[in-house]
Design a protein around this motif. Structure first.
Motif, mmCIF file in Angstrom:
data_model
loop_
_atom_site.group_PDB
_atom_site.id
_atom_site.type_symbol
_atom_site.label_atom_id
_atom_site.label_comp_id
_atom_site.label_asym_id
_atom_site.label_seq_id
_atom_site.Cartn_x
_atom_site.Cartn_y
_atom_site.Cartn_z
ATOM 1 N N VAL A 62 -6.727 7.041 -70.723
ATOM 2 C CA VAL A 62 -5.956 7.127 -69.552
ATOM 3 C C VAL A 62 -6.856 8.371 -68.542
ATOM 4 C CG1 VAL A 62 -3.854 8.137 -68.426
ATOM 5 C CG2 VAL A 62 -3.890 6.677 -70.578
ATOM 6 N N LEU A 92 -4.988 8.980 -74.545
ATOM 7 C CA LEU A 92 -5.097 9.862 -73.399
ATOM 8 C C LEU A 92 -6.378 10.011 -72.743
ATOM 9 C CD1 LEU A 92 -2.467 12.582 -73.959
ATOM 10 C CD2 LEU A 92 -2.318 10.943 -72.417
ATOM 11 N N ILE A 100 3.288 4.747 -70.972
ATOM 12 C CA ILE A 100 2.214 4.944 -71.969
ATOM 13 C C ILE A 100 2.565 6.083 -72.882
ATOM 14 C CG2 ILE A 100 -0.270 5.308 -72.530
ATOM 15 C CD1 ILE A 100 -0.804 3.882 -70.048
ATOM 16 N N GLY A 101 2.794 7.102 -72.440
ATOM 17 C CA GLY A 101 3.335 8.279 -72.999
ATOM 18 C C GLY A 101 4.753 8.264 -73.817
ATOM 19 N N GLY A 105 1.789 5.739 -66.293
ATOM 20 C CA GLY A 105 1.585 6.836 -67.191
ATOM 21 C C GLY A 105 2.760 7.299 -68.225
ATOM 22 N N SER A 114 1.864 12.181 -66.202
ATOM 23 C CA SER A 114 2.799 11.552 -66.486
ATOM 24 C C SER A 114 2.703 11.127 -68.122
ATOM 25 C CB SER A 114 3.194 10.392 -65.830
ATOM 26 O OG SER A 114 3.578 10.772 -64.434
ATOM 27 N N ALA A 115 1.336 10.650 -68.531
ATOM 28 C CA ALA A 115 1.168 9.970 -69.623
ATOM 29 C C ALA A 115 1.192 11.215 -70.454
ATOM 30 C CB ALA A 115 -0.076 9.483 -69.733
ATOM 31 N N SER A 116 0.768 12.412 -70.296
ATOM 32 C CA SER A 116 0.984 13.592 -70.936
ATOM 33 C C SER A 116 2.414 14.083 -71.136
ATOM 34 C CB SER A 116 0.154 14.886 -70.525
ATOM 35 O OG SER A 116 -1.194 14.408 -70.290
ATOM 36 N N TYR A 169 1.680 18.503 -74.462
ATOM 37 C CA TYR A 169 1.346 17.766 -73.201
ATOM 38 C C TYR A 169 0.821 18.747 -72.183
ATOM 39 C CZ TYR A 169 6.009 19.581 -72.116
ATOM 40 O OH TYR A 169 7.235 20.582 -71.974
ATOM 41 N N GLY A 219 4.569 11.594 -73.495
ATOM 42 C CA GLY A 219 4.144 11.971 -75.034
ATOM 43 C C GLY A 219 4.722 13.203 -75.547
#
Length: 610
Positions: free
Chosen positions: A89, A86, A68-69, A65, A113-115, A340, A118
């Protein structure tokens, strides 16, 4: 509270932050500390064989994640692209979350974690952020390696002793209204032992201690099965007999061998329990004893894949994706400063195994407000990085306790951790904290409206499948009792499967009862059926004792009545029709001249009469 977890949590957070301060790369230390916190959230007092896969799965999702972010932020992606990614995801994380406790943690961290990736300030180079997460997690994992060899504090030994202590609690509650609660506690303790013991591997020799632990566990299952019959029939036992499992628990952890009490059982159920308890005492002492159990069925290696692609997983993935999509639309429409925070909050609130979504949304808001107040006071006193590193390590040390205590308390502890890490990572200011209250309120409102009120994934999809699974498991258990002891799978494992299914069904009903209408009303209508299934499992155990020790002849007509009632109950659950009848709960000893199954059949008839 498990002090080992507390120490590991504090050190796992402090070491990366202090190393970053000493090396002049606090930005890297913050992300390593974030990985340590994610590992702490998934740490347990259990052998390394179980700890390592649990933490590894969570960190794989967290690292993916973050990659990606951070990649989106580095590429300068726009709001629309970030929202689409997102949302995808969120679907993947939601589907993974529905596969079980480990999947739930991994799915949540994937989206969280992606949030964060980013929105947080990234170190140089940008890919160092996801690369540092496993470093902090590895530290937490290595700090617990001692559980591999420390026999006296082996969590398997403690869990086994706790199960025998809970068995003593059931015996002390025989003939009282507290019996059902004591049995549910015992079921939970046995579930824990079953999860901690490694699955047997055909053709591979096990260490002697593991074999002894397994046999003691199987002996506890046999004694529990016999105790269930006593519990259903309201048959108490002498106090010295009720105390024996507690004394066996002390022996398991290094105490002396207790003497077996001198008593003479006078009913089939008591005779069955006496036989099982003697076998347990001999097994704990290391003497051979006939346990009458077979090896449990091997785990299905395709289970995760099947559940990941099941309708329930896909449905939950779509539920999370919808909430994330709405959250991203709100973030872009209102141009919030920390984009995020809203989708991250959505991920935490929608974690499926943390209890009522309604309660979590409310608790999240209250916990965030209090956590922000604590953080604001701290930052008003000092902004020294060393002091903040010590403070955030102290907060993380409380995570094992707060997670077990209450979701709101856990949020109160987590909020200062997140805000201080952001502060240490280069973003500032107490003035920026209070907008997080607005973000949290928005996220809670999105979950309540789109993930709770309007989404079709409501209690029928949680409670009723659990009722179907539990009724099917009890049916298989009864069929094995009727067929006799020559079944290829021992009755005790079928009963174990039934009780785990019953515990899951009861948990879903209890979660529904904590929610407002209509969820609460639906759970209340299914509660009598869940209680009737729990009592039926005890009646089957008592019936087995009557057949084995009481010389009772099988009763095919009564068995057919019960099987037919179970089929009707299963059909009602699949059709979303809770039974309208009310069965009378037993309040006195069962007549031993009457079949245990006959009274259970009467109770099911009353339940389904409406």
């Amino acid at each position: 509270m498990a002090w080992g977890l507390t120490v590991r949590a504090a050190l796992g957070m402090a070491v990366p932050l202090f190393a970053g301060l000493l090396g002049g790369r606090l930005d890297l230390g913050v992300f390593a500390a974030l990985g340590a916190m994610h590992a702490t959230m998934n740490d347990r007092v259990e052998p390394l064989r179980l700890r390592a896969p649990r933490i590894a799965l969570a960190l794989a999702a967290s690292t993916g994640g973050m990659l990606i972010g951070a990649g989106l932020q580095h590429a300068g992606a726009g709001g629309l692209l970030i929202g689409v990614v997102l949302t995808a995801v969120g679907f993947a994380g939601g589907a993974l979350s529905a596969t079980g406790p480990r999947g739930s943690a991994a799915g949540m961290l994937l989206l969280v974690s992606a949030s964060l990736g980013g929105g947080m300030a990234l170190p140089h180079p940008w890919w160092a952020a996801p690369a540092m997460l496993p470093c902090g997690a590895a530290l937490v994992l290595l700090l617990g390696v001692r559980y591999r060899t420390d026999v006296r504090t082996d969590p398997r030994t403690r869990a086994l002793a706790d199960a025998y202590t809970a068995l003593g609690g059931v015996l002390a509650a025989l003939g009282t209204p507290e019996g059902a609660a004591a049995r549910r506690l015992l079921t939970g303790r046995l579930n824990q032992v079953q999860d901690l013991l490694p699955p047997p591997r055909p053709g591979r020799a096990e260490p002697e201690r593991v074999r002894w632990l397994r046999r003691c566990y199987e002996a506890a299952l046999g004694a529990t099965e016999a105790a269930a019959g006593l519990l259903w029939a309201w048959r108490p036992v002498p106090p010295e007999v009720a105390e024996l499992p507690v004394r066996l628990a002390a022996q398991i952890t290094g105490g002396p061998e207790p003497g077996y009490p001198d008593w003479r059982p006078d009913t089939p159920s008591r005779t069955a329990f006496d036989t099982a308890l003697r076998a347990a005492a001999d097994t704990v002492a290391g003497r051979p004893a006939p346990l009458g159990t077979a090896a449990p069925p091997p785990p299905d290696p395709w289970r995760l894949r099947a559940r990941l692609l099941s309708r329930g997983s896909v449905r939950y993935g779509l539920r999370v994706a919808l909430c994330v999509a709405v959250a991203e639309a709100v973030v872009n429409g209102l141009t919030l400063s920390r984009s995020y925070w809203v989708p991250m909050t959505v991920a935490f609130v929608l974690k499926p195994d943390l209890g009522s979504v309604f309660q979590r949304a409310v608790s999240r808001v209250l916990g965030t407000v209090l956590g922000i107040a604590v953080t604001a006071v701290l930052l008003a006193l000092t902004t020294n990085s060393w002091v903040l590193a010590v403070a955030v390590s102290g907060c993380v040390a409380l995570l094992p306790y707060s997670t077990a205590a209450h979701y709101g308390l856990n949020t109160l502890v987590m909020t200062p951790v997140a805000l201080i890490l952001v502060q240490l990572g280069g973003e500032s200011g107490a003035a920026e904290f209070w907008p997080r209250v607005l973000d949290t309120v928005l996220a809670g409102a999105i979950v309540l409206v789109f993930g709770y009120l309007l989404w079709p994934e409501r209690p029928p999809h949680r409670i009723e499948p659990g009722i179907v699974t539990a009724a099917t498991a009890v049916r298989a258990y009864l069929a094995s009792v009727v067929a006799g002891r020559d079944e290829p799978v021992a009755q005790v494992w079928l009963r174990r499967t039934a009780y785990r299914a019953l515990a899951d069904a009861r948990r879903q009903v209890d979660l529904g009862l904590s929610e407002p209408p209509p969820a609460g009303r639906l759970a209340e209508r299914w509660l009598p059926a869940t209680a009737a299934l729990e009592r039926l499992s005890g009646a089957v155990a008592a019936y087995a004792a009557q057949l084995r020790y009481g010389g009772r002849e099988p009763e095919p007509a009564v068995v057919e009545r019960v099987l037919d009632s179970l089929d009707r109950l299963t059909g009602a659950a699949r059709a979303h029709r809770p039974p309208a009848g009310r069965a009378e709960r037993p309040t006195g000893p069962h007549d031993p001249d009457r079949s245990a199954l006959a009274r259970a059949a009467d109770e099911l008839d009353q339940l389904l009469a409406g």
